[in-house]
Design a protein around this motif. Structure first.
Motif, PDB file in Angstrom:
ATOM      1  N   ALA A  55      24.746  49.174  43.319  1.00 37.16           N
ATOM      2  CA  ALA A  55      25.100  47.625  43.112  1.00 37.16           C
ATOM      3  C   ALA A  55      24.085  47.184  42.008  1.00 37.16           C
ATOM      4  O   ALA A  55      24.387  45.942  41.578  1.00 37.16           O
ATOM      5  CB  ALA A  55      24.652  47.055  44.464  1.00 37.16           C
ATOM      6  N   VAL A  56      23.171  47.983  41.391  1.00 39.64           N
ATOM      7  CA  VAL A  56      22.242  47.390  40.405  1.00 39.64           C
ATOM      8  C   VAL A  56      22.912  47.005  39.129  1.00 39.64           C
ATOM      9  O   VAL A  56      23.672  47.694  38.543  1.00 39.64           O
ATOM     10  CB  VAL A  56      21.090  48.507  40.113  1.00 39.64           C
ATOM     11  N   ARG A  57      22.877  46.051  38.838  1.00 35.44           N
ATOM     12  CA  ARG A  57      23.173  45.342  37.208  1.00 35.44           C
ATOM     13  C   ARG A  57      22.288  44.672  36.645  1.00 35.44           C
ATOM     14  O   ARG A  57      21.150  44.578  36.981  1.00 35.44           O
ATOM     15  CB  ARG A  57      24.362  44.242  37.647  1.00 35.44           C
ATOM     16  N   ALA A  58      22.400  44.724  35.119  1.00 31.84           N
ATOM     17  CA  ALA A  58      21.460  44.287  34.292  1.00 31.84           C
ATOM     18  C   ALA A  58      22.229  43.283  33.379  1.00 31.84           C
ATOM     19  O   ALA A  58      23.363  43.424  33.041  1.00 31.84           O
ATOM     20  CB  ALA A  58      20.776  45.402  33.248  1.00 31.84           C
ATOM     21  N   SER A  59      21.520  42.150  33.241  1.00 33.40           N
ATOM     22  CA  SER A  59      21.977  41.050  32.368  1.00 33.40           C
ATOM     23  C   SER A  59      21.795  41.605  30.899  1.00 33.40           C
ATOM     24  O   SER A  59      21.107  42.371  30.407  1.00 33.40           O
ATOM     25  CB  SER A  59      21.082  39.831  32.325  1.00 33.40           C
ATOM     26  N   GLN A  60      22.520  40.910  29.959  1.00 33.66           N
ATOM     27  CA  GLN A  60      22.428  40.989  28.608  1.00 33.66           C
ATOM     28  C   GLN A  60      20.891  40.794  27.987  1.00 33.66           C
ATOM     29  O   GLN A  60      20.625  41.420  26.726  1.00 33.66           O
ATOM     30  CB  GLN A  60      23.220  40.025  27.694  1.00 33.66           C
ATOM     31  N   THR A 113      10.262  36.504  49.856  1.00 38.26           N
ATOM     32  CA  THR A 113      10.238  37.933  50.145  1.00 38.26           C
ATOM     33  C   THR A 113      11.657  38.226  50.716  1.00 38.26           C
ATOM     34  O   THR A 113      12.242  37.314  51.422  1.00 38.26           O
ATOM     35  CB  THR A 113       9.110  38.674  51.242  1.00 38.26           C
ATOM     36  N   MET A 114      11.931  39.511  50.509  1.00 39.57           N
ATOM     37  CA  MET A 114      13.417  39.763  50.990  1.00 39.57           C
ATOM     38  C   MET A 114      13.230  41.203  51.799  1.00 39.57           C
ATOM     39  O   MET A 114      12.769  42.374  51.292  1.00 39.57           O
ATOM     40  CB  MET A 114      14.332  40.080  49.771  1.00 39.57           C
ATOM     41  N   ASN A 115      12.945  41.249  53.194  1.00 39.00           N
ATOM     42  CA  ASN A 115      12.546  42.263  53.819  1.00 39.00           C
ATOM     43  C   ASN A 115      11.384  42.815  53.685  1.00 39.00           C
ATOM     44  O   ASN A 115      11.158  44.004  53.175  1.00 39.00           O
ATOM     45  CB  ASN A 115      13.840  43.327  53.961  1.00 39.00           C
ATOM     46  N   GLY A 116      10.539  42.109  53.389  1.00 41.35           N
ATOM     47  CA  GLY A 116       9.022  42.510  52.970  1.00 41.35           C
ATOM     48  C   GLY A 116       8.823  42.776  51.431  1.00 41.35           C
ATOM     49  O   GLY A 116       7.641  42.860  51.101  1.00 41.35           O
ATOM     50  N   LEU A 117       9.883  42.730  50.711  1.00 41.56           N
ATOM     51  CA  LEU A 117       9.772  42.953  49.199  1.00 41.56           C
ATOM     52  C   LEU A 117       9.488  41.670  48.550  1.00 41.56           C
ATOM     53  O   LEU A 117      10.265  40.676  48.679  1.00 41.56           O
ATOM     54  CB  LEU A 117      11.044  43.506  48.607  1.00 41.56           C
ATOM     55  N   ARG A 118       8.279  41.314  48.199  1.00 41.81           N
ATOM     56  CA  ARG A 118       7.859  40.141  47.411  1.00 41.81           C
ATOM     57  C   ARG A 118       8.509  40.124  45.938  1.00 41.81           C
ATOM     58  O   ARG A 118       8.557  40.973  45.167  1.00 41.81           O
ATOM     59  CB  ARG A 118       6.346  40.130  47.120  1.00 41.81           C
ATOM     60  N   PHE A 177      12.890  47.164  43.935  1.00 37.53           N
ATOM     61  CA  PHE A 177      14.089  46.702  44.078  1.00 37.53           C
ATOM     62  C   PHE A 177      15.315  47.876  44.102  1.00 37.53           C
ATOM     63  O   PHE A 177      16.164  47.709  44.940  1.00 37.53           O
ATOM     64  CB  PHE A 177      14.440  45.813  42.921  1.00 37.53           C
ATOM     65  N   VAL A 178      15.133  48.643  42.967  1.00 35.34           N
ATOM     66  CA  VAL A 178      16.259  49.866  42.832  1.00 35.34           C
ATOM     67  C   VAL A 178      16.158  50.852  44.229  1.00 35.34           C
ATOM     68  O   VAL A 178      17.132  50.948  44.840  1.00 35.34           O
ATOM     69  CB  VAL A 178      16.037  50.554  41.603  1.00 35.34           C
ATOM     70  N   ASP A 179      14.724  51.191  44.481  1.00 42.12           N
ATOM     71  CA  ASP A 179      14.490  51.817  45.896  1.00 42.12           C
ATOM     72  C   ASP A 179      15.158  51.008  47.158  1.00 42.12           C
ATOM     73  O   ASP A 179      15.435  51.816  47.684  1.00 42.12           O
ATOM     74  CB  ASP A 179      13.060  52.059  45.960  1.00 42.12           C
TER      75      ASP A 179
END
Length: 183
Positions: free
Chosen positions: A124-129, A94-99, A112-114
């Protein structure tokens, strides 16, 4: 023991916290292979394999897992630089409560975006190919892994030195071997 295709639920998983660019559970970026094996209490990890550009990787089991729980990638220097958590058998991180582990990707992407937006990091959101999302600022890519007939999240965490373009399949530092897993 659960059959290989069964995914652990959160009550059966070890519970770990993620500190971006620093640590994942008991693993700190920069540890040696022997320090990682000791921290995971895995005296017999699945063989050390050599990838491209001097990167080595090892698959580890955990005492509570029913299969491979994570893959650790070591830079040419021998330091732990990347950790990929198995969607089936890995610990819940988890990252700050986000599983982050074993989630339906489309649901976690929205959360995650929220989260990034709440931290003032919406850009900061990026997407891989391959369509996996992540953020350099966290050294994190939320990969997808097949779990029978569905996809679940297999997060990939990297050290600060590998965080630049973490989602870029061709120019980022995430090893090619990881991008080839479960594509």
């Amino acid at each position: 023991m659960k059959p290989a295709g069964i995914v652990l639920d959160d009550t059966e998983r070890l519970q770990w916290d993620f500190t971006p660019l620093v640590s994942v559970g008991p693993l700190r970026f920069g540890m040696s292979f022997h320090e990682v094996a000791a921290a995971l209490d895995d005296d017999i990890p699945s063989g050390l394999s050599h990838g491209r550009w001097g990167v080595r990787y090892v698959h580890f089991h955990l005492p509570t897992s029913h299969g491979l729980a994570l893959t650790a990638y070591f830079a040419e220097s021998g330091c732990l630089s990347c950790i990929a958590i198995d969607a089936h058998h890995g610990p819940q991180v988890t990252m700050n409560g986000l599983r982050l582990v074993g989630r339906v990707p489309s649901q976690l992407v929205d959360l995650f975006v929220d989260y990034l937006q709440s931290q003032g990091l919406g850009d900061a959101v990026r997407a891989s190919q391959y369509g996996d999302i992540g953020a350099d600022e966290f050294g994190l890519v939320l990969r997808a892994q097949r779990a029978d007939d569905i996809l679940l999240t297999r997060p990939v965490f990297v050290a600060r030195e590998w965080a630049d373009r973490v989602c870029d399949v061709t120019e980022g530092a995430v090893p090619e071997e990881e991008w080839q897993v479960y594509c």
